[in-house]
Write an enzyme that holds these catalytic residues in place. Sequence first.
Site, short mmCIF file in Angstrom:
data_model
loop_
_atom_site.label_atom_id
_atom_site.label_comp_id
_atom_site.label_asym_id
_atom_site.label_seq_id
_atom_site.Cartn_x
_atom_site.Cartn_y
_atom_site.Cartn_z
N HIS A 37 15.53 5.39 6.94
CA HIS A 37 14.95 6.45 7.77
C HIS A 37 14.84 5.99 9.23
O HIS A 37 15.10 6.76 10.16
CB HIS A 37 13.53 6.81 7.30
CG HIS A 37 13.46 7.36 5.91
ND1 HIS A 37 12.97 6.64 4.86
CD2 HIS A 37 13.82 8.57 5.42
CE1 HIS A 37 13.00 7.38 3.75
NE2 HIS A 37 13.53 8.56 4.07
N ARG A 191 14.09 4.64 -4.32
CA ARG A 191 14.11 4.38 -5.77
C ARG A 191 14.36 2.91 -6.10
O ARG A 191 14.10 2.49 -7.23
CB ARG A 191 15.21 5.20 -6.43
CG ARG A 191 14.90 6.67 -6.36
CD ARG A 191 15.86 7.46 -7.16
NE ARG A 191 15.49 8.86 -7.09
CZ ARG A 191 16.06 9.80 -7.78
NH1 ARG A 191 17.05 9.50 -8.60
NH2 ARG A 191 15.67 11.04 -7.67
#
Length: 283
Positions: A37, A191
């Site tokens: 991000h 994840r």
Amino acid sequence: MQTVTTREMLRTAVDGLRAEGRTLALVPTMGALHEGHLTLVREAKSRADSVAVSIFVNPTQFGPNEDLDAYPRRMAEDSALLEKEGVALLWAPGVAEMYPDGYATNVSVSGVSEGLCGAARPGHFDGVATVVCKLFNQVRPDLALFGEKDWQQLAVIRRMAADLDLVRPHVSAIHGVPTVREADGLALSSRNQYLSPEQRQQAAELPQAMRDAIAALHSGSAVAPTLAAMEAHLLQAGFASVDYATLADAASLVPLDSLSGAPARLLVAARIGGTRLIDNMAV
Ligand code: PAF
């Protein structure tokens, strides 16, 4: 950094930046920010005067079997990271602000949404297209940035923005940012934190198997046996199952059974323990 939680506050903040003549890039996220991000944020900073980041865990893109409540929420940590990156505006609405009582509209993109992850997660891309359409209308950025890690999501958003005439006037460009990888090639993903140390080691076989398959395709191997060999490699390496392993047209995601010279993408989703990993690479 200004943090806004209502559409009215957002409008005032965006109007303020616009009044100063600043260009604005939007990075939509669901929070739990990682280096991937932050790479989007840095890329956004290099392309616009100001950067807005949205953090909204969008309930409409979670299926009934997907645990929305378990999705990590780390607003304080995320906010500190964004502040450090020099983000101008954090748009962090609650669910009732985004989907007020009586909300009844859904954006559904056919074709590109339907196969791959769309087949395994019915309704997921409708939820993504709907919330991203709303974010574009709310923030009206000059540029929006998304990670190429979620290649199908990027393809769905590009289709939606073109079809709904959002690319101009609201968003002048949708920019895909290359996947950020660990040293061993594993794509960064929130994840990855669910992997045990042993699974984490096995997970590095995913990019390796993909690179081997791409090399085989370039040296003339046929598509079907190459994909089958890649699947066998993953199962041998400890993956529990392969949801899909597909060579597809990079834009339409229509599966290809040979390379034609047009941009193609290798896309894979595979499970290791209870964790589903996805990855994609240009071919
Ligand atoms: O990729 C994500 O984090 C989400 O799908 C997005 C694009 C922010 C929409 O909720």
